[in-house]
Design a protein around this motif. Structure first.
Motif, short mmCIF file in Angstrom:
data_model
loop_
_atom_site.label_atom_id
_atom_site.label_comp_id
_atom_site.label_asym_id
_atom_site.label_seq_id
_atom_site.Cartn_x
_atom_site.Cartn_y
_atom_site.Cartn_z
N ARG A 131 23.24 11.15 -20.28
CA ARG A 131 22.59 12.15 -19.31
C ARG A 131 21.89 11.26 -18.43
NH1 ARG A 131 19.05 17.48 -20.51
NH2 ARG A 131 18.73 18.14 -18.42
N ILE A 132 20.85 10.64 -18.58
CA ILE A 132 20.24 10.09 -17.46
C ILE A 132 20.82 8.71 -16.82
CG2 ILE A 132 18.18 11.06 -18.27
CD1 ILE A 132 17.17 8.41 -19.42
N GLY A 133 21.87 7.95 -17.54
CA GLY A 133 22.41 6.95 -17.07
C GLY A 133 21.87 5.48 -17.22
N GLU A 134 21.21 5.63 -18.58
CA GLU A 134 20.37 4.27 -18.79
C GLU A 134 21.39 3.56 -19.54
OE1 GLU A 134 19.44 1.56 -20.22
OE2 GLU A 134 17.67 1.87 -21.60
N GLN A 135 21.98 2.59 -18.62
CA GLN A 135 23.31 1.68 -18.85
C GLN A 135 22.77 0.72 -20.09
OE1 GLN A 135 24.57 0.13 -15.29
NE2 GLN A 135 24.73 2.13 -14.25
N THR A 136 21.76 0.20 -20.18
CA THR A 136 21.62 -1.15 -21.03
C THR A 136 21.67 -0.33 -22.63
OG1 THR A 136 20.19 -2.30 -19.69
CG2 THR A 136 20.09 -2.69 -21.99
N LEU A 137 20.73 0.63 -22.81
CA LEU A 137 20.65 1.58 -24.02
C LEU A 137 22.28 1.97 -24.36
CD1 LEU A 137 19.06 1.64 -26.84
CD2 LEU A 137 18.26 3.76 -25.23
N ALA A 138 22.89 2.59 -23.59
CA ALA A 138 24.27 3.06 -23.72
C ALA A 138 25.28 2.01 -24.24
CB ALA A 138 24.51 3.51 -22.54
N ALA A 139 24.94 0.78 -23.84
CA ALA A 139 25.96 -0.33 -24.10
C ALA A 139 25.41 -0.77 -25.44
CB ALA A 139 25.87 -1.34 -23.26
N HIS A 140 24.20 -0.76 -25.77
CA HIS A 140 23.69 -1.38 -26.99
C HIS A 140 23.83 -0.49 -28.30
CE1 HIS A 140 20.93 -4.42 -25.00
NE2 HIS A 140 22.26 -4.71 -24.51
N LEU A 141 23.74 1.06 -27.93
CA LEU A 141 23.43 1.90 -28.95
C LEU A 141 24.77 1.83 -30.03
CD1 LEU A 141 21.27 3.73 -30.05
CD2 LEU A 141 22.36 5.72 -28.49
N PRO A 142 26.00 1.59 -29.58
CA PRO A 142 26.78 1.69 -30.76
C PRO A 142 26.76 0.53 -31.54
CG PRO A 142 27.80 2.32 -28.58
CD PRO A 142 26.44 1.81 -28.40
N TYR A 143 26.25 -0.42 -31.04
CA TYR A 143 26.09 -1.66 -32.09
C TYR A 143 24.78 -1.59 -32.76
CZ TYR A 143 29.57 -3.71 -29.37
OH TYR A 143 31.03 -4.09 -28.83
N LEU A 144 23.62 -0.86 -32.40
CA LEU A 144 22.51 -0.73 -33.06
C LEU A 144 22.71 0.34 -34.23
CD1 LEU A 144 19.91 -0.45 -30.24
CD2 LEU A 144 20.68 -2.40 -31.81
N ALA A 145 23.82 1.24 -33.98
CA ALA A 145 24.19 2.27 -35.05
C ALA A 145 25.40 1.70 -35.92
CB ALA A 145 24.49 3.71 -34.54
N GLU A 197 25.45 -10.10 -47.08
CA GLU A 197 25.65 -8.54 -47.57
C GLU A 197 25.79 -7.90 -46.27
OE1 GLU A 197 25.59 -6.98 -50.60
OE2 GLU A 197 25.44 -8.69 -51.57
N ASN A 198 26.99 -6.92 -46.46
CA ASN A 198 27.20 -5.82 -45.35
C ASN A 198 26.11 -4.61 -45.02
OD1 ASN A 198 29.57 -6.97 -44.64
ND2 ASN A 198 30.67 -5.89 -46.37
N ILE A 199 25.73 -4.52 -44.20
CA ILE A 199 24.57 -3.77 -43.96
C ILE A 199 24.55 -2.89 -42.57
CG2 ILE A 199 22.77 -5.26 -44.96
CD1 ILE A 199 21.68 -5.91 -42.04
N ALA A 200 24.01 -1.69 -42.60
CA ALA A 200 23.97 -0.64 -41.55
C ALA A 200 22.74 -1.20 -40.58
CB ALA A 200 23.80 0.64 -41.98
N VAL A 201 22.86 -1.38 -39.41
CA VAL A 201 21.93 -2.00 -38.57
C VAL A 201 20.96 -0.96 -38.26
CG1 VAL A 201 21.54 -3.00 -36.37
CG2 VAL A 201 23.62 -3.60 -37.64
N TRP A 202 21.17 0.34 -38.01
CA TRP A 202 20.30 1.26 -37.52
C TRP A 202 19.04 1.38 -38.58
CZ3 TRP A 202 18.67 3.09 -33.02
CH2 TRP A 202 18.25 4.07 -32.79
N PRO A 203 19.20 1.51 -40.10
CA PRO A 203 17.95 1.57 -40.71
C PRO A 203 17.37 0.15 -40.88
CG PRO A 203 20.45 1.97 -41.77
CD PRO A 203 20.39 1.91 -40.47
N ALA A 204 18.09 -0.47 -40.87
CA ALA A 204 17.63 -1.97 -41.07
C ALA A 204 16.63 -2.39 -39.81
CB ALA A 204 18.48 -3.09 -40.95
N LEU A 205 16.77 -1.78 -38.60
CA LEU A 205 16.15 -2.02 -37.35
C LEU A 205 15.05 -0.88 -37.38
CD1 LEU A 205 15.85 -3.17 -34.37
CD2 LEU A 205 17.14 -1.10 -33.66
#
Length: 277
Positions: free
Chosen positions: A239-253, A263-271
């Motif tokens: 909505r606000i057009g924050e481009q860096t986090l918009a690009a990173h978030l799918p990978y962080l999740a 081991e295979n892990i989910a990144v978001w809870p590990a972060l």
């Protein structure tokens, strides 16, 4: 809120001692907002190294009132962001009638005063939260830079009581690195932008600053938001057009193979696991 002419302020503290000068600075801001005066108030009396103080609680209702009554969008944004940083740094959440650390203060000024201070602070946070829609709308303007947008998202998360997310974003506010902890082996994994920027983020076993030649491990980005917080964050980031986090978030999740134990892990809870409130 406390009266600005009460000698009670002398008994409140900031990072460097007495808060006796806080009423003077608040009165100056009430008369006309000055960035220099606000910076002095914030840095000298209200906030230091992710810590807030009794003076911070007492000053918050005045700052919230200023934010809610100003017609200057830049002033509103400044107050929204900095009050959000304060709320994100509050380490005694939901402590009624007031934080346990105020016991000595209560012995001096009375429990009634302490209860009122804390109640006023909580009400001030509610007032600031009510500004969210307006601040997000203003932040979508091209004149708002990505750094301010990032901090608006941090404040928004804090006002929504997503304190761990707010603190994670505050810690990694530049968006140029993230550090997670593998739930299987408890080793850190370093999440870094790909050097060629072909893929926004990859995982590393060691800090790439000191080990630049190590193997990079792929992160599989999330194709949908299964976590409510990431969904809200993604919507507001877009909505606000924050481009860096918009690009990173799918990978962080997304999903990754731990570089240490494989081991295979989910990144978001590990972060988020290294952040507690």
């Amino acid at each position: 809120m406390l009266s600005l002419d009460r000698d009670l302020w002398e008994k409140l503290t900031g990072p460097y001692g007495s808060a006796e000068n806080v009423p003077r600075l608040l009165q100056q801001l009430q008369q006309q907002f000055s960035q220099e005066v606000f910076d002095e108030l914030f840095q000298e009396y209200l906030f230091h190294q992710n810590t807030i103080y009794t003076a911070t609680y007492a000053a918050m209702p005045f700052l919230a009132h200023l934010a809610c009554t100003t017609t200057d969008t830049a002033v509103r944004k400044e107050l929204f962001i900095n009050c959000g940083i304060i709320e994100a740094s509050r380490d005694e959440q939901h402590q009624m009638p007031y934080p346990p650390s105020w016991t000595e203060l209560a012995d001096v000024v009375g429990s009634t005063v302490c209860t009122q201070m804390y109640t006023d602070y909580v009400e001030a946070i509610d007032q600031l939260r009510s500004l969210t829609e307006q601040v997000l709308t203003d932040a979508a303007e091209p004149s708002t830079d990505d750094t301010d947008k990032r901090y608006i998202l941090i404040a928004d998360a804090a006002f929504r009581k997503s304190y761990i997310v707010a603190n994670m974003l505050l810690t990694f506010s530049e968006g140029d690195e993230y550090v997670a902890e593998c739930p299987a082996c408890e080793n850190e994994l370093y999440i870094w932008p790909d050097e060629n920027h072909a893929v926004p983020l990859k995982a590393y076993e060691q800090d790439p600053v000191f080990q630049p030649d190590q193997e990079a491990h792929a992160i599989i980005p999330a194709s949908s938001w299964t976590d409510e917080e990431t969904q809200v964050l993604a919507e507001r980031t877009a909505r606000i057009g924050e481009q860096t986090l918009a690009a990173h978030l799918p990978y962080l999740a997304g999903k990754a193979t731990c570089p240490s134990c494989h081991e295979n892990i989910a990144v978001w809870p590990a972060l988020l696991s290294t952040f507690t409130m």
